[in-house]
Design a protein around this motif. Structure first.
Motif, PDB file in Angstrom:
ATOM      1  N   LEU A 135       0.834  -1.202   0.000  1.00 54.21           N
ATOM      2  CA  LEU A 135       0.000   0.000   0.000  1.00 54.21           C
ATOM      3  C   LEU A 135       0.868   1.253   0.000  1.00 54.21           C
ATOM      4  CD1 LEU A 135      -2.754  -0.974   2.602  1.00 54.21           C
ATOM      5  CD2 LEU A 135      -3.054  -0.749   0.137  1.00 54.21           C
ATOM      6  N   CYS A 136       1.956   1.206   0.762  1.00 48.44           N
ATOM      7  CA  CYS A 136       2.890   2.332   0.803  1.00 48.44           C
ATOM      8  C   CYS A 136       3.482   2.580  -0.580  1.00 48.44           C
ATOM      9  CB  CYS A 136       3.982   2.048   1.835  1.00 48.44           C
ATOM     10  SG  CYS A 136       5.238   3.339   1.965  1.00 48.44           S
ATOM     11  N   LYS A 137       3.865   1.497  -1.248  1.00 46.94           N
ATOM     12  CA  LYS A 137       4.418   1.610  -2.596  1.00 46.94           C
ATOM     13  C   LYS A 137       3.386   2.173  -3.571  1.00 46.94           C
ATOM     14  CE  LYS A 137       6.656  -1.148  -6.228  1.00 46.94           C
ATOM     15  NZ  LYS A 137       5.735  -0.710  -7.297  1.00 46.94           N
ATOM     16  N   TYR A 138       2.144   1.714  -3.436  1.00 43.52           N
ATOM     17  CA  TYR A 138       1.081   2.204  -4.310  1.00 43.52           C
ATOM     18  C   TYR A 138       0.873   3.711  -4.108  1.00 43.52           C
ATOM     19  CZ  TYR A 138      -3.648   2.987  -6.098  1.00 43.52           C
ATOM     20  OH  TYR A 138      -4.730   3.491  -6.768  1.00 43.52           O
ATOM     21  N   MET A 139       0.825   4.148  -2.859  1.00 42.24           N
ATOM     22  CA  MET A 139       0.614   5.570  -2.577  1.00 42.24           C
ATOM     23  C   MET A 139       1.791   6.409  -3.077  1.00 42.24           C
ATOM     24  SD  MET A 139      -2.371   5.599  -1.266  1.00 42.24           S
ATOM     25  CE  MET A 139      -2.476   7.290  -0.706  1.00 42.24           C
ATOM     26  N   TYR A 140       2.998   5.865  -2.946  1.00 41.88           N
ATOM     27  CA  TYR A 140       4.194   6.591  -3.408  1.00 41.88           C
ATOM     28  C   TYR A 140       4.184   6.730  -4.934  1.00 41.88           C
ATOM     29  CZ  TYR A 140       9.122   7.794  -4.023  1.00 41.88           C
ATOM     30  OH  TYR A 140      10.301   8.418  -4.372  1.00 41.88           O
ATOM     31  N   ASP A 141       3.679   5.701  -5.627  1.00 44.94           N
ATOM     32  CA  ASP A 141       3.663   5.717  -7.093  1.00 44.94           C
ATOM     33  C   ASP A 141       2.526   6.568  -7.663  1.00 44.94           C
ATOM     34  OD1 ASP A 141       5.852   4.047  -7.147  1.00 44.94           O
ATOM     35  OD2 ASP A 141       4.666   2.212  -7.404  1.00 44.94           O
ATOM     36  N   HIS A 142       1.428   6.734  -6.914  1.00 53.45           N
ATOM     37  CA  HIS A 142       0.235   7.343  -7.486  1.00 53.45           C
ATOM     38  C   HIS A 142      -0.159   8.676  -6.862  1.00 53.45           C
ATOM     39  CE1 HIS A 142      -0.182   3.097  -8.717  1.00 53.45           C
ATOM     40  NE2 HIS A 142      -0.897   3.569  -9.734  1.00 53.45           N
TER      41      HIS A 142
END
Length: 420
Positions: free
Chosen positions: A404-411
């Motif tokens: 989820l952290c990676k998703y938020m960082y990417d989007h």
């Protein structure tokens, strides 16, 4: 020469470590000072506001005596079906607008008629709502409505049972079907950006009178007796799951594991979505009181080793968790009885009733006054809530949080909260 260089490096590291500790100490001292200053200012404000309201009450009493008993009777008159809206005094008295009051009365009237108290049916409901909203004791409420204190107690107790019987099943329910889950997660994505979140979980210690049976287990870490309300709310701040079965000495992790919510979430064959390459079930957001689980996401622990994406994720998660904070603030603000010491025998019924009424008034968009969160008397000052951190971290939960952290960082834009 090598030994000298190694010693110099070690000395520089020790100096850097010492300077860091000094900076941390100064930061902690500064926070403690600001905290104590804020508490002192708040205390002074409470004293000022209390004095101001006492003066206003004195002026009001003088005016009432001048106008005679007829005006006093009008001040506490019962709601009339012909009225278009409550006046300010009635709205303060019943904590909801006129249309919401009439809706409740229409649904509850058959149950209220059965209450064995020789009062008009509408007065039974008015007395109970007044006690729940104002937090006044039975004697004070009885004096205000001109009835006996034991009649007030009967009205409150039987009203609570009626509300739970009529409204609980339809008013407080988890979004377990696919359409409800999709709607709930969409609302949270629009609000905080984090995918698959359908609710936030939190807890609140409710003060109670000392229990006669095993009183020690109800004394929380702050030294006062309480029952813990554990609640899940949706994006709009409406309760979808509540429990109030655990004594104040229980910590949040144990309370969660022993609750029906935990069993339901563990056994739920929920619709999953692919996020950053892994299957993610519907999620709840919680704070650091709770364990990190595959379906319960908590913030990253604060520390110097946190990366920028982790700090940013914490900010977005905090925004999502604001739903539960706002809901609990409004709950205890509108229903002042939850800030008083409730009788142990009635505490569960009173808490659940207030949660149901909260959902109803929020659904009807009955106005909420910010003044209800202020401390107008010494009894309005809420006791300090216990705080603790849970160290339980599941491997699967950590993987979900990292993705989820990676998703938020990417989007989404990276946000760093300087206060962290």
């Amino acid at each position: 020469m090598q030994i000298v260089n190694e010693y110099r490096t070690m000395l520089q590291q020790q100096i850097a470590l010492h300077m860091k500790r000094q900076r941390d100490q100064i930061t902690r001292m500064r926070r403690r000072f600001l905290s104590k200053l804020a508490q002192r200012l708040y205390h002074n404000y409470v004293l000022y506001d209390r004095t101001r309201r006492h003066l206003l009450m004195d002026v009001t009493q003088i005016n009432v005596r001048r106008d005679g008993p007829r005006r006093m009777h009008r001040r506490y008159s019962l709601p009339d079906d012909s009225e278009q809206e409550f006046n300010d005094v009635q709205f303060e008295q019943y904590r909801m607008d006129h249309s919401t009051f009439l809706f409740l009365f229409d649904k509850l009237e058959p149950e209220l008629i059965a209450i064995p108290v020789l009062l008009p049916t509408k007065m039974k409901m008015a007395v109970a709502i007044y006690v729940l909203g104002s937090g006044k004791d039975y004697v004070t409420a009885g004096t205000r409505f001109g009835i006996r204190a034991d009649a007030v107690q009967d009205c409150v107790q039987l009203f609570c049972r009626a509300v739970i019987e009529v409204f609980r099943a339809d008013t407080i329910k988890m979004p377990l079907d696919n359409d409800s889950v999709k709607h709930a997660t969409k609302e949270f994505v629009e609000f905080a950006g984090i995918p698959q979140v359908f609710g936030t979980v939190g807890c609140l210690h409710i003060p109670i009178n000392q229990s006669k049976h095993d009183p020690a287990k109800y004394v929380n870490s702050k030294g006062w007796s309480s029952i813990i309300l554990q609640a899940v709310v949706d994006r709009k701040g409406r309760f979808v799951d509540v429990s109030c079965e655990h004594p104040g000495r229980t910590n949040a992790a144990d309370m969660l594991i022993q609750s029906a919510l935990y069993q339901r979430m563990e056994q739920w064959d929920a619709p999953c979505e692919i996020v950053s390459g892994i299957s993610v079930p519907p999620l709840l957001l919680g704070d650091n009181k709770y364990p990190l689980l595959p379906w319960l996401i908590t913030p990253y622990p604060l520390g110097v080793t946190m990366s920028a994406p982790e700090r940013s994720f914490n900010v977005y998660a905090a925004k999502g968790r604001s739903s539960i904070s706002k809901a609990l603030d409004r709950l205890v603000g509108r229903w002042k009885v939850l800030n008083r010491s409730i009788e142990h025998s009635m505490v569960s019924e009173v808490i659940i009733t207030c949660c149901i009424l909260h959902n109803i008034v929020e659904q009807f968009q009955s106005p909420y006054l910010d003044a209800w969160n202020e401390c107008h008397s010494e009894e309005d000052v809420a006791p300090e809530q216990p705080q603790w951190d849970c160290q339980i971290v599941s491997i699967d939960g950590e993987e979900v949080r990292n993705q989820l952290c990676k998703y938020m960082y990417d989007h989404f834009p990276t946000i760093v909260d300087d206060d962290d």
